[in-house]
Design a protein around this motif. Structure first.
Motif, PDB file in Angstrom:
ATOM      1  N   VAL A  39       0.814  -1.214   0.000  1.00 40.50           N
ATOM      2  CA  VAL A  39       0.000   0.000   0.000  1.00 40.50           C
ATOM      3  C   VAL A  39       0.850   1.267   0.000  1.00 40.50           C
ATOM      4  CG1 VAL A  39      -0.252   0.366   2.511  1.00 40.50           C
ATOM      5  CG2 VAL A  39      -2.153   0.928   0.957  1.00 40.50           C
ATOM      6  N   GLU A  43       0.334   2.980  -7.225  1.00 39.48           N
ATOM      7  CA  GLU A  43       0.047   2.135  -8.382  1.00 39.48           C
ATOM      8  C   GLU A  43       0.637   2.751  -9.652  1.00 39.48           C
ATOM      9  OE1 GLU A  43      -4.207   1.512  -8.495  1.00 39.48           O
ATOM     10  OE2 GLU A  43      -4.222   0.645  -6.482  1.00 39.48           O
ATOM     11  N   ASN A  70      -3.805   4.593  -4.960  1.00 41.97           N
ATOM     12  CA  ASN A  70      -4.504   3.358  -4.616  1.00 41.97           C
ATOM     13  C   ASN A  70      -5.953   3.438  -5.086  1.00 41.97           C
ATOM     14  OD1 ASN A  70      -6.093   1.429  -2.762  1.00 41.97           O
ATOM     15  ND2 ASN A  70      -3.983   0.906  -2.283  1.00 41.97           N
ATOM     16  N   ALA A  72      -8.199   0.676  -4.609  1.00 39.41           N
ATOM     17  CA  ALA A  72      -8.909  -0.485  -4.058  1.00 39.41           C
ATOM     18  C   ALA A  72     -10.372  -0.176  -3.747  1.00 39.41           C
ATOM     19  CB  ALA A  72      -8.198  -0.988  -2.799  1.00 39.41           C
ATOM     20  N   TYR A  76      -9.325   6.843  -8.286  1.00 36.64           N
ATOM     21  CA  TYR A  76      -8.399   7.724  -7.565  1.00 36.64           C
ATOM     22  C   TYR A  76      -9.110   9.053  -7.309  1.00 36.64           C
ATOM     23  CZ  TYR A  76      -5.160   4.436  -9.812  1.00 36.64           C
ATOM     24  OH  TYR A  76      -4.535   3.311 -10.264  1.00 36.64           O
ATOM     25  N   ILE A  99      -5.526   8.209   0.649  1.00 33.07           N
ATOM     26  CA  ILE A  99      -6.052   6.838   0.601  1.00 33.07           C
ATOM     27  C   ILE A  99      -6.907   6.561   1.838  1.00 33.07           C
ATOM     28  CG2 ILE A  99      -5.483   4.374   0.568  1.00 33.07           C
ATOM     29  CD1 ILE A  99      -2.700   5.163  -0.517  1.00 33.07           C
ATOM     30  N   GLY A 110     -10.812   5.928  -4.125  1.00 37.52           N
ATOM     31  CA  GLY A 110      -9.414   5.608  -3.895  1.00 37.52           C
ATOM     32  C   GLY A 110      -8.649   6.882  -3.555  1.00 37.52           C
ATOM     33  N   VAL A 442      -9.032  -0.306   3.622  1.00 37.92           N
ATOM     34  CA  VAL A 442      -8.286  -0.410   2.359  1.00 37.92           C
ATOM     35  C   VAL A 442      -7.646  -1.795   2.244  1.00 37.92           C
ATOM     36  CG1 VAL A 442      -6.337   0.511   1.037  1.00 37.92           C
ATOM     37  CG2 VAL A 442      -7.874   2.076   2.248  1.00 37.92           C
ATOM     38  N   MET A 446      -7.955  -4.744  -0.654  1.00 45.90           N
ATOM     39  CA  MET A 446      -6.784  -5.214  -1.406  1.00 45.90           C
ATOM     40  C   MET A 446      -6.662  -6.733  -1.328  1.00 45.90           C
ATOM     41  SD  MET A 446      -4.065  -2.160  -0.499  1.00 45.90           S
ATOM     42  CE  MET A 446      -2.744  -2.757  -1.560  1.00 45.90           C
ATOM     43  N   GLU A 451      -4.649  -8.073  -4.599  1.00 47.81           N
ATOM     44  CA  GLU A 451      -3.469  -7.207  -4.657  1.00 47.81           C
ATOM     45  C   GLU A 451      -2.484  -7.549  -3.541  1.00 47.81           C
ATOM     46  OE1 GLU A 451      -4.669  -3.106  -4.885  1.00 47.81           O
ATOM     47  OE2 GLU A 451      -6.171  -3.549  -6.401  1.00 47.81           O
TER      48      GLU A 451
END
Length: 453
Positions: A39, A43, A70, A72, A76, A99, A110, A442, A446, A451
């Protein structure tokens, strides 16, 4: 993780990790340790040049960035900052905070952040418009209502959002809610300008209620606020509405201290003048009719050591604006409630002072919880855009208040649940509660999405 070249991001990372390590979370559920190294890496980081034309017809170049940290929990989501100080360390710290802040709102968003080292303060309106068009030309291919939804931040207000949105619409032949903070008559949400300041005050309302078992409110409390931009202005207006006394505001050049309390008329005069980039010193000279002898301007200082006895402190300017020494001064002045309207408003040393005084009924709320009202209403703006509807002031304000009250209860309950000292008589750590609650939400997403495994 040691990143000496990225001190702001390192500070945000250390805050999260130390808050979690100083709890029972990893002991009770060791699987969450696996999430930290994943995390904490974005990304995607997009860096680009922005070439624009000044009023003399000369080519100028700036750096542009978007850190898509992130996704997830949703697209964003996070602001764009136009300021000379902008660099990757600051944007990574802001994106990382975003996040978990977005997770605490309970909405599907996100975390991301972006911006440029462009300085709008000394530019004409035409130069700002040309810069925004060039900036969006580079950014447009990476954002979208289901991909990445930027908003405003320092140096990016309603004017800049309008120019950016207009450029995106022309380039993509697409009207969608790709930016938040839009004008009310073309897709914006009511209460969005007020949301961060209002939300911070709503959060503190619950802190006061919980700490005093419902015996006290904002009524009669002295409140010191830093900053004089959007967040500080609306925090001050809401404090006044709830019966508090605002004793300070500030900008990068100095502070104003009020013996009687800063009035709504004075806040509104400051708001109007700040759109023209005037300093507080200039404003109180130009508006002598409104600012009487009860207002003192002190150059070159922040307000914390100059306000005398106070009950509440709201840092609403920028990161690291409360030092360890200033934190001690606030505690010595009787301050019981500190909540950040800015992102990471307190230094590590200041946070240690506040946290070490919880047994003395001093309570500190980090920005990722206390200032999440702004992005919460951005999320509500996205929802309205998707439905092609506009909610009333009352509807949006009610939803904002509910989000902030729920966020507080989540932080409080999480702090109690994962405390390492269940028998402590002091107030639970909202710093730990906010970090852990946001992290768990979060992290679970994930794991579900493969992830982390």
């Amino acid at each position: 993780m040691v990143l000496p070249h990225e001190p702001e991001f390192q500070q945000a990372y250390d805050e999260l990790v130390s808050a979690i390590q100083d709890s029972t979370l990893f002991e009770e559920q060791p699987k969450y340790k696996k999430v930290i190294p994943v995390v904490s890496v974005p990304e995607r980081i997009i860096q680009f040049r922005v070439v624009w034309e000044n009023d003399k017809g000369e080519a100028q170049v700036n750096n542009g960035y978007r850190v898509q940290f992130n996704s997830a929990l949703g697209p964003y989501k996070g602001g764009l900052r136009f300021h000379p100080s902008v660099n990757l360390s600051i944007l990574k710290f802001l994106g990382f905070e975003q996040i978990f802040k977005n997770a605490l709102t309970g909405l599907s968003m996100g975390g991301g952040k972006g911006g440029s080292d462009f300085n709008p303060k000394d530019k004409s309106d035409a130069e700002i418009r040309r810069f925004c068009v060039s900036f969006m030309r580079a950014l447009a291919r990476y954002i979208g209502q289901d991909t990445d939804v930027p908003a405003g931040d320092i140096g990016v207000g309603g004017r800049e959002v309008g120019y950016l949105f207009g450029a995106y619409k022309q380039m993509q032949n697409n009207w969608s809610g790709v930016l938040t903070g839009k004008g009310i008559n073309w897709g914006g949400s009511l209460i969005r300008p007020e949301a961060t300041g209002y939300g911070t005050v709503y959060y503190v309302e619950k802190m006061i209620e919980k700490a005093t078992k419902g015996k006290e409110t904002f009524k009669g409390k002295k409140v010191t606020i830093s900053g004089s931009g959007n967040v500080a202005q609306y925090a001050a207006l809401k404090v006044n509405e709830l019966g508090g006394i605002v004793v300070s505001l500030s900008d990068s050049k100095g502070s104003i201290i009020s013996k009687k309390g800063i009035t709504n008329e004075q806040v509104e005069a400051i708001a109007k003048a700040k759109l023209q980039f005037k300093s507080l010193e200039q404003i109180i000279k130009d508006e002598a009719r409104i600012f009487d002898d009860s207002i003192e301007y002190i150059a070159g200082v922040r307000p914390w050591t100059k306000v005398g006895q106070v009950d509440v402190a709201l840092p609403c300017a920028t990161q690291n604006e409360v030092s360890g020494e200033e934190a001690k001064a606030l505690v010595d002045a009787g301050c019981k409630f500190i909540a950040e309207g800015s992102n990471m408003g307190s230094t590590k040393e200041a946070i240690e002072v506040f946290e070490s005084n919880r047994s003395n009924d001093v309570w500190y709320a980090p920005g990722k919880a206390a200032n999440c009202g702004g992005v919460a209403v951005s999320g509500l703006e996205m929802a309205q855009n998707s439905q092609r509807v506009t909610w009333s002031n009352e509807e949006v304000d009610s939803k904002l208040k509910d989000i902030m009250y729920t966020c507080f209860e989540n932080c409080y309950d999480t702090a109690v649940k994962y405390s390492t000292d269940k028998n402590s008589q002091g107030l639970p750590s909202l710093l730990k509660g906010a970090n852990i609650a946001g992290f768990i939400k979060v992290a679970d997403a994930m794991f579900d999405q493969g992830e982390v495994f």
